[in-house]
Design an enzyme around this catalytic site. Structure first.
Site, short mmCIF file in Angstrom:
data_model
loop_
_atom_site.label_atom_id
_atom_site.label_comp_id
_atom_site.label_asym_id
_atom_site.label_seq_id
_atom_site.Cartn_x
_atom_site.Cartn_y
_atom_site.Cartn_z
N ASP A 1 0.86 -1.19 0.00
CA ASP A 1 0.00 0.00 0.00
C ASP A 1 0.90 1.24 0.00
OD1 ASP A 1 -1.75 2.08 0.53
OD2 ASP A 1 -2.95 0.95 1.96
N HIS A 2 0.89 1.99 -1.11
CA HIS A 2 1.79 3.13 -1.24
C HIS A 2 1.38 4.30 -0.34
CE1 HIS A 2 5.06 5.24 -2.78
NE2 HIS A 2 4.86 5.14 -4.09
N ARG A 3 0.17 4.25 0.24
CA ARG A 3 -0.22 5.27 1.21
C ARG A 3 0.53 5.08 2.52
NH1 ARG A 3 -6.45 4.05 1.70
NH2 ARG A 3 -5.44 2.01 1.99
N ALA B 1 3.56 2.96 2.89
CA ALA B 1 5.02 2.79 2.76
C ALA B 1 5.49 3.26 1.39
CB ALA B 1 5.39 1.32 2.97
#
Length: 408
Positions: A377-379, A381
């Site tokens: 999840d780029h939100r 990490a």
């Protein structure tokens, strides 16, 4: 009136499909009698009667999808019906009569007049148009098994085919040519689709691809096997994942958007993505950080068999914090796995191939190389953290002795 609701029967199960009603409006029911069967994305569950009485209303049809908290039906309980003194006396007389009949008949077995069978077995019976209540079970205590149902279904199918006219065959063939073949999109398949769509629409996925030299690990596993320890390769992967997660806790986390906080989870519960004939299920091995590789291997095998046999329960799939997916035995070199929301990451292990590798001394050697895919999840990490996390995992499985050192 007593409301019968679709209650929360497992973490993450916020909706389900109504498969079958065991009752209809006007039926008298007893406490704990099964009323309705629902299919969630993870299991088939029965909802029992919370009170005795008469079914007054049923608000949904079989096939409808309902959310947790929805009122499915209403029961007029016995105390409501006995609202006047005359009704009270009549009810008392009826109860006395029933009690006398009960004493004479002395029932000793079933609380309800239904054969013993698991919800999944009942589903198989309905799918094959078999009346399960007419089957003599061969399982423990007379329980009807899947094999019992399929045996009856095959017998019925054979009888039907013998009486099937050529005209009927032609009609069916014509319909198939016009419409093509169909596969029902419901049950686990449909619920999994809904959940995966929600994950993709909610989480900005990033997938990191890499490869690991598992030659040393495979040799170590073979040594163990020769000594009588049959440990799965995937169990080493799971243990290495947990060691890496404890160092990079951001991937063992859940984002709480409403409260604007990222929860770094203290438990390390690893979901094992498992392919079954009904669809994808993810049983969970709890507290992996506290378990040996031998125990992880044993539990993983048991959960996989349980899932493939349709015996998995909601308790088997609760509270996962990270998911792994071992598709290596099936083949393929890369994929973009979808995160099991609300988790932060999922790692897939792909096919291992023998390849020529150039060493630091410029020598060419044959090594066993496995590819892997890690979605996160780029939100929560960033790419640099994902690379460091995957590098640590690779370091552990490429050098089994380092892995063992971390267990001390």
């Amino acid at each position: 009136m007593v409301e019968v609701k679709f209650s929360d029967i497992g973490e993450g199960m916020n909706e389900g499909e109504i498969i079958h009603y065991f009752v209809k409006v006007g039926d008298e029911v007893n406490v704990d009698q099964p009323l309705v069967e629902l299919q969630t994305d993870k299991m088939v569950a029965e909802i029992p009667a919370p009170a005795a009485g008469k079914i007054k209303n049923i608000h949904y049809d079989a096939g409808d999808v309902v959310t947790v908290g929805t009122v499915l039906m209403e029961i007029e309980n016995n105390r409501e019906k006995a609202s006047s003194s005359d009704e009270m006396e009549e009810q008392h007389a009826t109860a006395t009569k029933e009690y006398s009949r009960f004493k004479m008949n002395k029932p000793k077995h079933k609380k309800f007049d239904r054969v013993l069978a698991a919800p999944y077995t009942r589903k198989i019976a309905r799918d094959n148009d078999v009346d399960i209540e007419t089957i003599q079970g061969t399982g423990p205590s007379g329980r009807v098994t899947e094999e019992d149902v399929l045996l009856v279904a095959n017998q019925t199918s054979s009888s039907s085919e013998e009486g099937f006219s050529q005209t009927q065959v032609d009609v069916v063939d014509n319909e198939q040519e016009t419409l093509g073949d169909t596969i029902p999109y419901k049950g686990i398949r449909k619920q999994t689709g809904i959940k995966l769509s929600h994950s993709l629409n909610t989480i900005p996925h990033v997938t990191h691809f890499d490869e690991a030299d598992v030659t040393n690990l495979l040799e170590f596993r073979n040594e163990l096997k020769e000594s009588g320890e049959n440990i799965s390769v995937a169990s080493f992967f799971v243990k290495a994942i947990v060691i890496a997660l404890k160092e990079f806790r951001i991937f063992n986390a859940q984002l709480d958007e409403e409260n604007e906080v990222i929860h770094l989870l203290k438990d390390y519960n690893i979901g094992i993505a498992t392919n079954t004939k009904e669809g994808l299920l993810v049983p969970v091995i709890n507290d992996v950080d506290q378990k040996s590789i031998r125990t992880i291997s044993t539990e993983m095998k048991a959960l996989t068999v349980k899932a493939q046999e349709g015996k998995i329960t909601s308790d088997d799939m609760k509270q996962g914090t990270f998911t792994v997916n071992n598709v290596g035995p099936l083949g393929g070199i890369a994929a973009t796995p979808i995160i099991n929301h609300p988790q932060t990451g999922i790692m897939t292990f792909h096919k291992t191939k023998k390849r020529p590798v150039i060493t630091d001394d410029d020598e060419i050697v044959i090594r066993s190389i496995m590819t892997l895919s890690f979605s996160f999840d780029h939100r929560v990490a960033d790419g640099a953290e994902s690379i460091a996390f995957v590098n640590r995992f690779i370091d552990l499985i490429e050098s089994p002795k380092k892995l063992l050192l971390e267990l001390i």
